[in-house]
Design an enzyme around this catalytic site. Structure first.
Site, short mmCIF file in Angstrom:
data_model
loop_
_atom_site.label_atom_id
_atom_site.label_comp_id
_atom_site.label_asym_id
_atom_site.label_seq_id
_atom_site.Cartn_x
_atom_site.Cartn_y
_atom_site.Cartn_z
NE ARG A 1 2.79 -12.84 -3.37
CZ ARG A 1 2.49 -11.57 -3.62
NH1 ARG A 1 1.66 -10.91 -2.83
NH2 ARG A 1 3.02 -10.94 -4.65
CE LYS B 1 -0.21 -3.21 -1.69
NZ LYS B 1 1.17 -3.76 -1.85
NE ARG C 1 5.02 -7.23 -8.29
CZ ARG C 1 4.89 -8.22 -7.40
NH1 ARG C 1 5.64 -9.29 -7.46
NH2 ARG C 1 4.00 -8.10 -6.43
NE ARG D 1 1.04 -11.93 -7.46
CZ ARG D 1 0.73 -10.79 -6.86
NH1 ARG D 1 -0.10 -10.80 -5.81
NH2 ARG D 1 1.21 -9.65 -7.28
NE ARG E 1 0.49 -1.20 -8.44
CZ ARG E 1 0.03 -2.26 -7.77
NH1 ARG E 1 -1.22 -2.32 -7.38
NH2 ARG E 1 0.84 -3.24 -7.49
#
Ligand code: AP5
Length: 211
Positions: free
Chosen positions: A122, A13, A166, A155, A88
C-alpha cells in the site's frame, strides 16, 4: 443510511468506502484517518496517539469513542455515514449504541495471508489520503499521486512488524464483533478478496434493498 465497515487491516475498507460514499452520498468517517490527521497537524491528541499507531496497537476506548461521538455531532451527515475502523472492541460497540443508530454492519471477509500482501504494497497520498497499491492499483507515474503529483508515502504501521501486531490485535479484540453484530441481526458478510469495485457494487445493491 448508517453503515459500519468491519474487517481486518488491509481488507479494502478505505478503498471501497471511497467508491460507495460517492454513489450513496454518505460521509466516510475513518478513525484511522482522523488519528493520522491529528498526528500530521501535531495536535495534543496527535502527540498522544502517534506512537500507538506506529506500533499497530489500539488507542484507548475512551479517547476513540469521544472522538467519534464529537464527529457524529457535525451537521454534514444528513444522508448517513460509513464508520470505517470503528468500533474495534466490544466496549466501543456498546458505547456507540448510546450515540448513534446503525442500519447495517458490513463484514469484509478475507484470508489474513491476502491482507499482508495488500498492506505491504500500500502507498498513499499524504495530503488527500488517496490509496494505491504498487501491484494491484498503481499510480500512473510510479511513486507519485495521480492528481496532486505529490510523492506517495508508506504508512508507519505498514512495516512488517506492525502489520503482524495489527493482525494479532484484530483477531483478539475486533473479530469478536462479528458474532456481536450477527446476534443483533445487523451483519452482512461479503467476500472482500475479489475486486474493490465488485465489493462496492454489492454494498450499493444492499443499500437499495436489491440483495
Ligand atoms: P486504520 O486506518 O483504521 O487501519 P486498519 O483498520 O488497520 O485498516 P487499513 O486502513 O489498514 O485497511 P483498509 O481495510 O482500509 O484497506 P485499504 O482500503 O487501505 O487504523 C490505523 C490505526 O489507528 C489502528 O492500528 C489504531 O492504532 C488506530 N485506530 C483506528 N481506529 C481505532 C479504534 N476504533 N480504536 C482504537 N484504535 C483505533 O486497502 C489496503 C491495500 O490493499 C491498498 O493498497 C489497496 O489499494 C489494496 N486493495 C484494496 N482493495 C483491494 C482489492 N479488492 N484487491 C486488491 N487490492 C486491494
Amino acid at each position: 443510511m448508517n453503515i459500519i465497515f468491519l474487517g481486518p487491516p488491509g481488507a479494502g475498507k478505505g478503498t471501497v468506502a471511497a467508491i460507495v460514499k460517492e454513489q450513496l452520498g454518505l460521509v466516510h468517517i475513518s478513525t484511522g484517518d482522523l488519528f493520522r490527521s491529528n498526528i500530521k497537524n501535531e495536535t495534543a491528541l496527535g502527540k498522544q496517539v502517534k506512537a500507538i499507531l506506529a506500533s499497530g496497537g489500539l488507542v484507548s476506548d475512551e479517547i476513540t469513542c469521544k472522538m467519534v461521538e464529537e464527529r457524529l455531532k457535525e451537521k454534514d451527515l444528513e444522508h448517513g455515514f460509513i464508520l470505517d475502523g470503528f468500533p474495534r472492541t466490544i466496549p466501543q460497540a456498546d458505547e456507540l449504541k448510546k450515540f448513534a443508530k446503525i442500519d447495517a454492519v458490513i463484514e469484509f471477509a478475507i484470508p489474513l495471508e491476502d491482507v499482508v500482501r495488500r498492506l505491504s504494497g500500500r502507498r498513499m497520498c499524504p495530503s488527500t489520503g488517496r490509496i494505491y497499491h504498487i501491484e494491484f492499483d498503481p499510480p500512473k507515474k510510479e511513486g507519485f499521486d495521480d492528481e496532486t503529483g505529490e510523492p506517495l508515502i508508506q504508512r508507519d504501521d505498514d512495516k512488517e512488524e506492525a502489520i503482524r501486531h495489527r493482525l494479532d490485535v484484530y483477531t483478539k479484540q475486533t473479530e469478536p464483533l462479528i458474532a456481536y453484530y450477527k446476534k443483533e441481526g445487523l451483519l452482512k458478510t461479503f467476500d472482500a478478496s475479489v475486486s474493490s469495485k465488485h465489493v462496492a457494487q454489492c454494498i450499493i445493491k444492499l443499500s437499495k434493498g436489491e440483495i
